[in-house]
Design an enzyme around this catalytic site. Structure first.
Site, mmCIF file in Angstrom:
data_model
loop_
_atom_site.group_PDB
_atom_site.id
_atom_site.type_symbol
_atom_site.label_atom_id
_atom_site.label_comp_id
_atom_site.label_asym_id
_atom_site.label_seq_id
_atom_site.Cartn_x
_atom_site.Cartn_y
_atom_site.Cartn_z
ATOM 1 C CB CYS A 89 -0.897 -0.014 1.241
ATOM 2 S SG CYS A 89 -1.973 1.398 1.313
ATOM 3 C CB CYS A 146 -2.446 4.106 6.674
ATOM 4 S SG CYS A 146 -4.132 3.580 6.992
ATOM 5 C CB CYS A 170 -7.968 1.293 1.281
ATOM 6 S SG CYS A 170 -8.005 0.177 2.682
ATOM 7 C CD GLN A 188 -17.475 -12.357 13.175
ATOM 8 O OE1 GLN A 188 -16.399 -11.768 13.063
ATOM 9 N NE2 GLN A 188 -17.948 -12.723 14.344
ATOM 10 C CE1 TYR A 232 -22.459 -9.667 25.428
ATOM 11 C CE2 TYR A 232 -22.011 -11.994 25.807
ATOM 12 C CZ TYR A 232 -22.089 -10.706 26.279
ATOM 13 O OH TYR A 232 -21.778 -10.443 27.599
ATOM 14 C CG ASP A 238 -19.019 -13.627 18.730
ATOM 15 O OD1 ASP A 238 -17.969 -13.047 19.085
ATOM 16 O OD2 ASP A 238 -19.379 -13.697 17.537
ATOM 17 C CB CYS A 291 -13.132 -9.862 18.445
ATOM 18 S SG CYS A 291 -14.183 -8.889 19.524
HETATM 19 C C1 LIG Z 1 -18.815 -9.577 18.402
HETATM 20 S S1 LIG Z 1 -20.501 -9.298 18.003
HETATM 21 C C2 LIG Z 1 -21.007 -10.953 17.645
HETATM 22 C C3 LIG Z 1 -22.220 -11.101 16.782
HETATM 23 C C4 LIG Z 1 -22.487 -12.455 16.165
HETATM 24 N N1 LIG Z 1 -22.216 -13.556 17.070
HETATM 25 C C5 LIG Z 1 -21.722 -12.640 14.855
HETATM 26 O O1 LIG Z 1 -20.820 -13.471 14.753
HETATM 27 O O2 LIG Z 1 -22.060 -11.917 13.885
HETATM 28 C C6 LIG Z 1 -21.161 -8.926 19.560
HETATM 29 C C7 LIG Z 1 -22.635 -8.642 19.585
HETATM 30 O O3 LIG Z 1 -23.010 -8.416 20.944
HETATM 31 C C8 LIG Z 1 -24.028 -7.432 20.972
HETATM 32 N N2 LIG Z 1 -24.033 -6.893 22.357
HETATM 33 C C9 LIG Z 1 -23.159 -6.019 22.896
HETATM 34 N N3 LIG Z 1 -23.445 -5.799 24.181
HETATM 35 C C10 LIG Z 1 -24.529 -6.552 24.486
HETATM 36 C C11 LIG Z 1 -25.303 -6.756 25.661
HETATM 37 N N4 LIG Z 1 -24.996 -6.117 26.789
HETATM 38 N N5 LIG Z 1 -26.341 -7.609 25.619
HETATM 39 C C12 LIG Z 1 -26.645 -8.248 24.457
HETATM 40 N N6 LIG Z 1 -25.950 -8.105 23.305
HETATM 41 C C13 LIG Z 1 -24.912 -7.266 23.310
HETATM 42 C C14 LIG Z 1 -23.613 -6.472 19.886
HETATM 43 O O4 LIG Z 1 -24.685 -5.673 19.442
HETATM 44 C C15 LIG Z 1 -23.080 -7.414 18.808
HETATM 45 O O5 LIG Z 1 -24.103 -7.770 17.905
#
Ligand SMILES: C[S@@+](CC[C@H](N)C(=O)[O-])C[C@H]1O[C@@H](n2cnc3c(N)ncnc32)[C@H](O)[C@@H]1O
Length: 473
Positions: A74, A80, A177, A303, A332, A404, A431
């Site tokens: 890049c 960057c 990019c 993702q 989540y 997650d 993550c």
């Molecule tokens: C890392 S993402 C994972 C989403 C999904 N598992 C995926 O792979 O696409 C985390 C998710 O947690 C949700 N989140 C964050 N804080 C939360 C909470 N206190 N209660 C419920 N969900 C929550 C976010 O909106 C987001 O969609």
């Protein structure tokens, strides 16, 4: 005796890469973190921070190049903040990330021999992202080249691009990019041409003034559907401005399938709106992961590396060890992607998520994929799980819980509720390996041992890494 005062200059051999993107060198066992230095380099560096257990240094010159050095692709690499490891061979990036997770599980997780598997690499290492977020700013980062040539050809008070290295207050004008696609570079060019000359100015938190805030581009890698999300503050003439810009975009780039406008009235510098309007197309894109199709709205989590997500989810499904008889909770759950991925091997899946639009998308995604054994609960997990007996009476006791969470990891109350739910197995998709290690330690104190940790690299050339752990009772 070596003088290690602040300002001292010394030659160092960089041995490895620390979590983040700093090189690690040692002087008689004393650790010195060297910014932007690669394993295998010998550098001349200057100490700028000195602590009891370690020091930090900035490189002044590379005396001997690393055998793992590769020429960055890049043109913005030197300035960057996006892909700091683009000059390090990809296989060495992966080995370093495995080592870092190992060390975090030892130091934060308190484990003697963490069961960390070799990292699964990203199927693509360039143009791998399906989402990019660019910022508008009144403070443009001037590149070293521009300063050296004394040729400042664009206004200093306007920038559309990415943050400059280590400078969250300055934005680098991005012309090209390699993270998303050539089309996303063209989209950026059309938006820049319009907004740079427009009377409405970029937003600034100083005085909460200005209009243009972010451009988020989403692209279905498997469907070629493209969304442009214009995130702005509120202004009386704002709606006309975004409509005109949308017309320019669709005229110049018919490949764009939808354009949405999000208004963020708050001071928080996040590319999320409180009010959304659709300017062109259906207001969402679709993307495939494995055999499934997903509908994604502007404000739903998805993702960012489509091909990498398929690998990640396959690991999560394998670790869940489902036979078709299990009740699975997907905590989540975002737009229901993991729920849908594991649903054919489960009796019932229940997803929990805080963002209403994501819950809406999750329901739509089940219908799109003819999945009938998933249900979704909207709300903050720490409230939704507050009454475990109520939850288990309604949805059944989970055999497997998949989690997650965002980068901050699990809220302590959520962790406590998972213990009360007493699943046989927990699959933890993370993550952020630091909060993963912290939560794994807490879970191990409550009776769940980590049996495998599989890192999956979704973000080549950056310090980020995903990891999937399986914990057994
Ligand atoms: C890392 S993402 C994972 C989403 C999904 N598992 C995926 O792979 O696409 C985390 C998710 O947690 C949700 N989140 C964050 N804080 C939360 C909470 N206190 N209660 C419920 N969900 C929550 C976010 O909106 C987001 O969609």
């Amino acid at each position: 005796m070596i003088d290690l005062k602040k300002g001292a200059e010394l030659e160092l051999d960089v041995e490895s890469l620390a979590f983040g993107t700093k090189g690690v060198a040692r002087l008689n066992g004393y650790v010195i973190f060297v910014e932007e230095a690669l394993p295998g380099q010998r550098v001349r560096a200057q100490i700028f921070k000195k602590k009891k257990g370690y020091a930090e240094a900035r490189p002044l010159a590379v005396i001997q190049q690393s055998p793992h050095f590769v020429e960055p692709r890049c043109r913005h690499f030197a300035d960057c903040g996006g892909c700091l490891l683009q000059n390090l061979d990809y296989s060495v990036q992966l080995a370093a990330k495995q080592q870092q997770i190992h060390e975090l599980l030892e130091h934060i997780g308190g484990m003697d021999a963490p069961p960390v598997l070799p990292v699964i690499g990203s199927p693509q290492i360039f143009f791998y992202r399906n989402k990019m977020e660019f910022s508008f700013s009144r403070q443009r980062w001037l590149t070293r080249d521009e300063i050296a040539r004394n040729e400042i050809t664009h206004p200093k008070s306007f920038a559309l691009g990415l943050h400059a290295r280590n400078r969250y207050d300055k934005t680098l004008r991005i012309e090209e990019c390699h993270l998303q696609s050539p089309l996303s570079n063209q989209i950026l060019a059309v938006i820049r041409a319009f907004t740079e000359k427009h009377p409405l100015l970029p937003y600034t938190t100083f005085g909460h003034a200005g209009f243009w805030r972010f451009v988020v581009i989403r692209e279905g890698k498997k469907t070629n559907e493209v969304m442009v999300n214009l995130v702005t503050a509120e202004a009386p003439e704002g709606r006309d401005a975004v409509q005109q810009l949308a017309a320019n975009l669709t005229a110049a780039l018919p490949a764009i399938t939808t354009i949405v406008h999000n208004i963020n009235r708050s001071k928080a510098q996040i590319a999320v709106g409180e009010e959304e309007s659709v300017l062109h197309g259906p207001g969402y894109i679709r993307e495939h992961i494995g055999p499934f199709v997903f509908q994604i709205s502007a404000n739903s989590f998805f993702q960012t590396n489509t091909a990498g997500a398929e690998k990640l989810y396959a690991v999560a499904r394998e670790f869940a060890g489902l036979t078709g008889q299990e009740i699975v909770y997907d905590l989540y759950c975002g737009a229901g992607t993991i729920s849908i991925f594991v649903a054919p091997q489960a009796k019932q899946v229940v997803g929990f998520e805080i963002v209403p639009q994501a819950i809406h998308d999750a329901g739509v995604n089940c219908r799109l994929n003819n999945i009938t054994n998933c249900a979704f609960v909207r709300g903050d997990l720490k409230d939704e799980l507050a009454q475990v007996p109520l939850i288990t009476r309604r949805w059944g006791q989970p055999d497997v819980v998949i989690i997650d969470p965002p980068r901050a990891g699990m809220h302590p109350k959520v962790l406590q509720k998972i213990i009360e739910l007493a699943p046989r197995r927990i699959v933890y998709v993370s993550c952020n390996p630091s909060t993963f290690a912290r939560d794994v330690k807490e879970l191990s104190l409550r009776g769940y041992g980590l049996t495998k940790a599989q890192p999956v690299d979704m973000f080549p050339h950056t310090s980020h890494i995903e990891v999937v752990g399986v914990l057994e009772k």
